[in-house]
Every structure is written in structure tokens, then in C-alpha cells.
Write a protein that holds these residues in place. Sequence first.
Motif, short mmCIF file in Angstrom:
data_model
loop_
_atom_site.label_atom_id
_atom_site.label_comp_id
_atom_site.label_asym_id
_atom_site.label_seq_id
_atom_site.Cartn_x
_atom_site.Cartn_y
_atom_site.Cartn_z
N LEU A 27 -36.19 -134.41 -9.90
CA LEU A 27 -37.27 -134.68 -9.11
C LEU A 27 -38.44 -133.67 -9.32
CD1 LEU A 27 -36.29 -136.21 -5.70
CD2 LEU A 27 -36.96 -137.24 -8.03
N ILE A 28 -37.82 -132.49 -9.48
CA ILE A 28 -38.91 -131.25 -9.85
C ILE A 28 -38.06 -130.16 -11.09
CG2 ILE A 28 -39.70 -128.98 -8.92
CD1 ILE A 28 -39.76 -130.01 -6.13
N ARG A 29 -38.69 -130.37 -12.32
CA ARG A 29 -38.20 -129.78 -13.27
C ARG A 29 -39.30 -129.20 -14.23
NH1 ARG A 29 -37.43 -135.38 -14.26
NH2 ARG A 29 -38.32 -135.93 -16.25
N TRP A 30 -38.89 -127.87 -14.79
CA TRP A 30 -39.94 -127.59 -15.97
C TRP A 30 -39.29 -127.79 -17.14
CZ3 TRP A 30 -44.13 -124.45 -15.41
CH2 TRP A 30 -44.58 -124.23 -14.08
N ALA A 31 -39.92 -128.04 -18.21
CA ALA A 31 -39.49 -128.12 -19.69
C ALA A 31 -40.25 -127.00 -20.33
CB ALA A 31 -39.67 -129.32 -20.14
N ILE A 32 -39.53 -126.19 -21.43
CA ILE A 32 -40.19 -125.33 -22.20
C ILE A 32 -40.72 -126.05 -23.52
CG2 ILE A 32 -40.26 -123.02 -23.43
CD1 ILE A 32 -38.37 -122.02 -21.52
N THR A 33 -41.85 -126.15 -23.84
CA THR A 33 -42.46 -126.95 -25.03
C THR A 33 -42.94 -125.88 -25.77
OG1 THR A 33 -44.84 -127.52 -24.29
CG2 THR A 33 -42.69 -128.69 -23.37
N ASP A 34 -43.42 -126.53 -27.07
CA ASP A 34 -44.49 -125.53 -27.97
C ASP A 34 -45.69 -125.33 -27.49
OD1 ASP A 34 -42.19 -125.62 -29.61
OD2 ASP A 34 -42.99 -127.46 -30.83
N THR A 35 -46.15 -126.07 -26.43
CA THR A 35 -47.34 -125.89 -25.76
C THR A 35 -47.35 -125.52 -24.37
OG1 THR A 35 -47.86 -128.18 -25.60
CG2 THR A 35 -48.77 -127.21 -27.32
N GLY A 36 -46.40 -124.50 -24.05
CA GLY A 36 -46.39 -123.96 -22.72
C GLY A 36 -44.99 -124.71 -22.01
N PHE A 37 -45.04 -124.37 -20.56
CA PHE A 37 -44.16 -125.11 -19.55
C PHE A 37 -44.56 -126.35 -19.09
CE2 PHE A 37 -42.81 -120.31 -18.50
CZ PHE A 37 -42.69 -120.12 -19.92
N ALA A 38 -43.97 -127.44 -19.44
CA ALA A 38 -44.39 -128.79 -18.70
C ALA A 38 -43.74 -128.98 -17.56
CB ALA A 38 -44.14 -129.74 -19.61
N MET A 39 -44.49 -129.01 -16.41
CA MET A 39 -43.99 -129.28 -15.01
C MET A 39 -43.77 -130.70 -14.85
SD MET A 39 -43.19 -128.74 -11.85
CE MET A 39 -43.25 -127.17 -11.37
N HIS A 40 -42.86 -131.06 -14.16
CA HIS A 40 -42.59 -132.40 -13.69
C HIS A 40 -42.30 -132.40 -12.50
CE1 HIS A 40 -41.49 -136.81 -13.29
NE2 HIS A 40 -40.42 -136.25 -12.77
N LEU A 41 -43.49 -133.11 -11.58
CA LEU A 41 -43.30 -133.08 -9.90
C LEU A 41 -43.33 -134.55 -9.80
CD1 LEU A 41 -43.15 -131.26 -7.40
CD2 LEU A 41 -45.85 -131.33 -7.64
N ASP A 42 -42.17 -135.16 -9.28
CA ASP A 42 -41.91 -136.71 -9.00
C ASP A 42 -42.83 -136.89 -7.76
OD1 ASP A 42 -40.73 -139.27 -8.07
OD2 ASP A 42 -39.85 -138.90 -10.11
N GLY A 43 -43.38 -138.16 -7.85
CA GLY A 43 -44.08 -138.37 -6.51
C GLY A 43 -42.98 -138.96 -5.24
N ALA A 44 -41.69 -138.98 -5.60
CA ALA A 44 -40.72 -139.24 -4.84
C ALA A 44 -40.23 -137.98 -3.97
CB ALA A 44 -39.53 -139.73 -5.31
N VAL A 45 -40.85 -136.72 -4.39
CA VAL A 45 -40.31 -135.50 -3.65
C VAL A 45 -40.70 -135.47 -2.02
CG1 VAL A 45 -40.71 -133.11 -3.77
CG2 VAL A 45 -40.34 -134.17 -5.68
#
Length: 355
Positions: free
Chosen positions: A230-248
Motif C-alpha cells: 500500500l505504501i512503497r518507493w521504487a528507485i527509477t532512472d528518474t528519481g524515487f517513485a512513490m506509490h500511496l494507495d487510496g486504501a491506506v
Amino acid sequence: MTTDFAYLNAIGTAVPPHDVHDAFITWANRRVEERARPLFARMAARAGIAHRWSVLPGVDGASAVDPGGFYAAAMPGTAARMAVYAREAPELALAAVAALQERVGLDGITHLVVASCTGFVAPGIDQIVAARLGLPADVERLLVGFMGCYAAIVALRSARHIVRSDPAARVLVVTVELSSLHLQDDTAVEPLLAMLQFGDGAAAALVTADARGMALGQPFAANLPDSADLIRWAITDTGFAMHLDGAVPGRIGTALGEPAFVATITGGTTPADLFWAVHAGGRSILDAVQSALSLPADALAASRAVLADNGNMSSATLMFVLARLLADPPQARAGVALAFGPGLAAEGLALRFAT
């Protein structure tokens, strides 16, 4: 010799000078599909945020998403973003330390605990800050990295353990986050609303055995079942992509509806009899906490004020809430610090005003 008590003596906070909230809304509204714009506008208006601050300047008073700004032409690579982090994160951290020094002396610092999840640099922020402050070479350092919004709890908990094992310790705790470095090339409503939450900020605190400020009591930690994505970060080639699920918010509300979990975080005290320092992760999260715990209408006023003035600054946010409570103590003398972050995990501490 050991002691049972460690105290959060004082907190200093700092934000950069560039208010980017309105500029982001304008930028995001241009990107989202036309049929989704009313939904985005409605959700942005309900976010409870008036200002968010960034280290990224624009040109001639404009923002980083306007012509000539950091994000104007294309999404910068991670290397470019980390170069900004290496330059700006220490400066913002030191501004927070300077604000702390206006409240309490920082002589004799023995330990430095730094939390940050929005960038990487080596030598680390801890070493850079220690050197810039002229701390002795034998100062003991701890860097709490990539733990997200509850990292302030982890940093304060670590400082508590240090002081309880060595009452002579004087622990400088620093949280610094540059969330605005991680704007992503999204056009969907959900990720844009997630990005709309985040801003930059830093806080610095002194933790010692001196009975001043707030006593840091029993810590607690829990992973909420079936919520790891539900909450996670991914390190990509264009910075850190945050995923913040609406179910949190719903998942948090469910957890806080379980009597055993509530007893863990309150020590069996009725929630309404405590003061609450809750990480301002978003209006819906604060609403979920307030509703699930049946708290009075003004119980989360400090958290809502920080959200309005600063947005979600990841690990620094809770420190801003605690700073407000120290400056304007509530009627209740005992309380709880509570934060949620990747996992989905909950971390917290019991609190009590020293006087």
C-alpha cells in the motif's frame, strides 16, 4: 549507570523558501485527462494543504515546473536529482539545527542520529552535518535511511535507547527530506494526488536525560497485515517513485478499530484522555485516526496545522507536529506519537510532558 528516562528537550524546524503547492496544482491540472480534471480539482481542494515548500527555485519568481525550471523540459535523471540532494539537504538540515540552537545549547553533543529517505550521498548527511557543525571526530553517528514517514519515530527511539544506557549522552536528532526532487511524469489522478501531498522540510531535536520538554516513553511497532504494497518507493532512472494507495486510510482505520492494537499504542488509557502527535500523512489519514479512536474535534489540530502549512515532509513531518505541541502544550500531560509508513507499518512512542 543507566536511567529510565530520556527527554525530547527542544525542536527546531526549517523549510526552504519556494512555495510550490499552487504551481503543482496548475501543472498537474494541465496533465490529467480532461474528463478527470473535476475529480482532481475536487480532491486537491479537500487535501487540507495550503503550502508546500521546495529547495528547487524557478526563474524570475516562477516554480521548478515553469520554463527554465528544474522540471521544465524533461524529467531529470536520478543522478541530477541526487546532485541537488547532496548540495541542498545538508543546508536545510543545518538551518533546522540553527533554529534548535535558538532554543537550547548544543554543547557537548555525543551522538548524532540523522533520518532521511529522499536521497543518497556518501559521505553521508550525518558526516556532512557533523563536519559542518564542528562536532568532534569521535561523535557517534547513526543514519536512518529509506524508512519513510515513520523514520522520525525510529530516530527518537534510537536516541531514547542511547540516553537510557548512558545518562551523560547528548543526542542531536536530525530529520531532513527533499521530497520535491522526485516529481514523476504521471498523468493519472492517483499518482498526481500522491505527489500533491509532499514537500521539503527539516527538523532538529536534542534528546538528553535532562527533565525538560517531553519524556520519551515506551516505543511500539507493528506491521499491519495484508498491507505491504500500500505504501512503497521504487528507485527509477528518474528519481524515487512513490506509490500511496487510496486504501491506506481505510486500512489504518481498520487497525485502529481493533481493541488489542489500540491498547498497545495507548497503554490502556482512553484515547480521548491523551494528546496525539500524529504524522500528517494526509487529511484522509488524519480523519481515519480521529474517527477510529473517537478523538475530540481538536485532538489533531497540531497535525492538521502542519499539513496545511507544509504538506507531508516524510520523516520531518512528525517532528514539526511535536514542535507545535512543545510550543503550545495541550491540557493532557500524557500522549502518543504515531506514524505510518512503508510496509504498511505503524511506529510510535508514549510521551509525557516533563512539567
